[in-house]
Design a protein around this motif. Structure first.
Motif, PDB file in Angstrom:
ATOM      1  N   ALA A 138       8.193  32.881  -1.376  1.00 53.79           N
ATOM      2  CA  ALA A 138       8.782  33.132  -2.697  1.00 53.79           C
ATOM      3  C   ALA A 138       7.982  34.178  -3.470  1.00 53.79           C
ATOM      4  O   ALA A 138       8.560  34.983  -4.205  1.00 53.79           O
ATOM      5  CB  ALA A 138       8.855  31.836  -3.494  1.00 53.79           C
ATOM      6  N   ASP A 139       6.679  34.177  -3.277  1.00 53.84           N
ATOM      7  CA  ASP A 139       5.818  35.140  -3.976  1.00 53.84           C
ATOM      8  C   ASP A 139       5.614  36.425  -3.174  1.00 53.84           C
ATOM      9  O   ASP A 139       4.809  37.269  -3.557  1.00 53.84           O
ATOM     10  CB  ASP A 139       4.469  34.504  -4.290  1.00 53.84           C
ATOM     11  CG  ASP A 139       4.582  33.432  -5.354  1.00 53.84           C
ATOM     12  OD1 ASP A 139       5.521  33.498  -6.172  1.00 53.84           O
ATOM     13  OD2 ASP A 139       3.729  32.515  -5.362  1.00 53.84           O
ATOM     14  N   THR A 143       4.207  25.065   1.772  1.00 52.75           N
ATOM     15  CA  THR A 143       3.255  26.175   1.806  1.00 52.75           C
ATOM     16  C   THR A 143       3.969  27.466   2.185  1.00 52.75           C
ATOM     17  O   THR A 143       3.806  28.500   1.526  1.00 52.75           O
ATOM     18  CB  THR A 143       2.105  25.877   2.784  1.00 52.75           C
ATOM     19  OG1 THR A 143       1.544  24.596   2.475  1.00 52.75           O
ATOM     20  CG2 THR A 143       1.024  26.939   2.688  1.00 52.75           C
ATOM     21  N   VAL A 144       4.776  27.414   3.213  1.00 50.72           N
ATOM     22  CA  VAL A 144       5.530  28.598   3.643  1.00 50.72           C
ATOM     23  C   VAL A 144       6.486  29.036   2.536  1.00 50.72           C
ATOM     24  O   VAL A 144       6.577  30.230   2.215  1.00 50.72           O
ATOM     25  CB  VAL A 144       6.272  28.325   4.962  1.00 50.72           C
ATOM     26  CG1 VAL A 144       7.241  29.452   5.293  1.00 50.72           C
ATOM     27  CG2 VAL A 144       5.274  28.134   6.103  1.00 50.72           C
ATOM     28  N   ALA A 145       7.203  28.103   1.941  1.00 51.30           N
ATOM     29  CA  ALA A 145       8.170  28.441   0.882  1.00 51.30           C
ATOM     30  C   ALA A 145       7.479  29.111  -0.303  1.00 51.30           C
ATOM     31  O   ALA A 145       7.989  30.098  -0.852  1.00 51.30           O
ATOM     32  CB  ALA A 145       8.909  27.190   0.421  1.00 51.30           C
ATOM     33  N   ALA A 146       6.319  28.602  -0.699  1.00 52.54           N
ATOM     34  CA  ALA A 146       5.601  29.174  -1.840  1.00 52.54           C
ATOM     35  C   ALA A 146       5.108  30.579  -1.532  1.00 52.54           C
ATOM     36  O   ALA A 146       5.265  31.497  -2.356  1.00 52.54           O
ATOM     37  CB  ALA A 146       4.432  28.270  -2.223  1.00 52.54           C
ATOM     38  N   VAL A 172       2.408  25.611  -4.441  1.00 47.62           N
ATOM     39  CA  VAL A 172       3.280  24.788  -5.285  1.00 47.62           C
ATOM     40  C   VAL A 172       4.715  25.175  -4.961  1.00 47.62           C
ATOM     41  O   VAL A 172       5.047  26.367  -4.919  1.00 47.62           O
ATOM     42  CB  VAL A 172       2.973  25.011  -6.778  1.00 47.62           C
ATOM     43  CG1 VAL A 172       3.953  24.245  -7.652  1.00 47.62           C
ATOM     44  CG2 VAL A 172       1.528  24.626  -7.103  1.00 47.62           C
ATOM     45  N   HIS A 173       5.544  24.179  -4.720  1.00 53.50           N
ATOM     46  CA  HIS A 173       6.949  24.455  -4.425  1.00 53.50           C
ATOM     47  C   HIS A 173       7.533  25.302  -5.551  1.00 53.50           C
ATOM     48  O   HIS A 173       7.281  25.035  -6.727  1.00 53.50           O
ATOM     49  CB  HIS A 173       7.730  23.148  -4.284  1.00 53.50           C
ATOM     50  CG  HIS A 173       9.097  23.355  -3.732  1.00 53.50           C
ATOM     51  ND1 HIS A 173      10.123  23.886  -4.469  1.00 53.50           N
ATOM     52  CD2 HIS A 173       9.581  23.117  -2.488  1.00 53.50           C
ATOM     53  CE1 HIS A 173      11.200  23.957  -3.714  1.00 53.50           C
ATOM     54  NE2 HIS A 173      10.904  23.503  -2.502  1.00 53.50           N
ATOM     55  N   PRO A 174       8.283  26.341  -5.218  1.00 53.87           N
ATOM     56  CA  PRO A 174       8.836  27.209  -6.266  1.00 53.87           C
ATOM     57  C   PRO A 174       9.587  26.457  -7.364  1.00 53.87           C
ATOM     58  O   PRO A 174       9.521  26.839  -8.538  1.00 53.87           O
ATOM     59  CB  PRO A 174       9.770  28.150  -5.485  1.00 53.87           C
ATOM     60  CG  PRO A 174       9.153  28.219  -4.127  1.00 53.87           C
ATOM     61  CD  PRO A 174       8.614  26.835  -3.872  1.00 53.87           C
ATOM     62  N   ASP A 175      10.265  25.360  -7.030  1.00 52.80           N
ATOM     63  CA  ASP A 175      11.010  24.596  -8.041  1.00 52.80           C
ATOM     64  C   ASP A 175      10.112  23.720  -8.917  1.00 52.80           C
ATOM     65  O   ASP A 175      10.576  23.190  -9.924  1.00 52.80           O
ATOM     66  CB  ASP A 175      12.051  23.698  -7.362  1.00 52.80           C
ATOM     67  CG  ASP A 175      13.137  24.489  -6.659  1.00 52.80           C
ATOM     68  OD1 ASP A 175      13.356  25.669  -7.017  1.00 52.80           O
ATOM     69  OD2 ASP A 175      13.767  23.925  -5.742  1.00 52.80           O
TER      70      ASP A 175
END
Length: 168
Positions: A27-28, A21-24, A93-96
């Motif tokens: 990333a945005d 959640t944090v990564a998504a 959603v995970h960036p990858d």
């Protein structure tokens, strides 16, 4: 989407769901830092699992791809839902893993859960700049609910959407 399964998160997956959640959001550029402020709330899946329903999307190898939180009206994570509605928050959603239908699978799982509990509508609010997510919601049949737009803190404007289960 055939390789994506959505299911309740297991306790041993809570930290990973928070990290996704944090990564998504980072990333945005919806959060500036991966720690502090709202990032800490996004990472706190233990509280979400206690006070709401935490779902994860995984692939056939059980690799976590995304997550969403479901809140019932009147519970700590509910923001815009009313009696008879189910709300979702913190869709990530995970960036990858983007472009694989993970977000759609998560939203459809929320709709299925709403039907299971007898809700008449699924609602959510989203940052006004989250246009990719807005396109997904609209494509799936969500309608804008401008009367439920709100500002949780100064400078942050959230716009609301709803999906009526009575019409489907």
């Amino acid at each position: 989407m055939a390789d994506v399964v959505v299911r309740p998160a297991r306790e041993d997956e809570w930290d990973a769901a928070g990290a996704i959640t944090v990564a998504a959001y980072h990333a945005d550029q919806y959060i500036e830092s991966r720690t502090g402020g709202y990032a800490d709330q996004l990472a706190d899946t233990r509280a979400r699992a206690r006070d709401a329903e935490l779902l994860v999307a995984v692939d056939t190898e059980d690799t976590m791809l995304g997550t969403v939180t479901i809140a019932h009206p009147g519970t700590p994570y509910a923001e815009v839902s009313r009696a008879g509605e189910l709300e979702f928050r913190m869709l990530a959603v995970h960036p990858d893993a983007r472009g694989r239908g993970v977000g759609e699978a998560l939203v459809l799982a929320v709709v299925a859960r709403a039907r299971e509990v007898g809700a008449t509508r699924v609602v959510m609010s989203s940052g006004e700049h989250m246009t990719t997510a807005h396109r997904l919601y609209q494509r799936l049949g969500f309608q804008r609910f401008p009367e439920r737009d709100w500002n949780p803190v100064p400078g942050v404007h959230l716009i609301a959407y709803g999906f009526s289960l009575e019409l489907t």
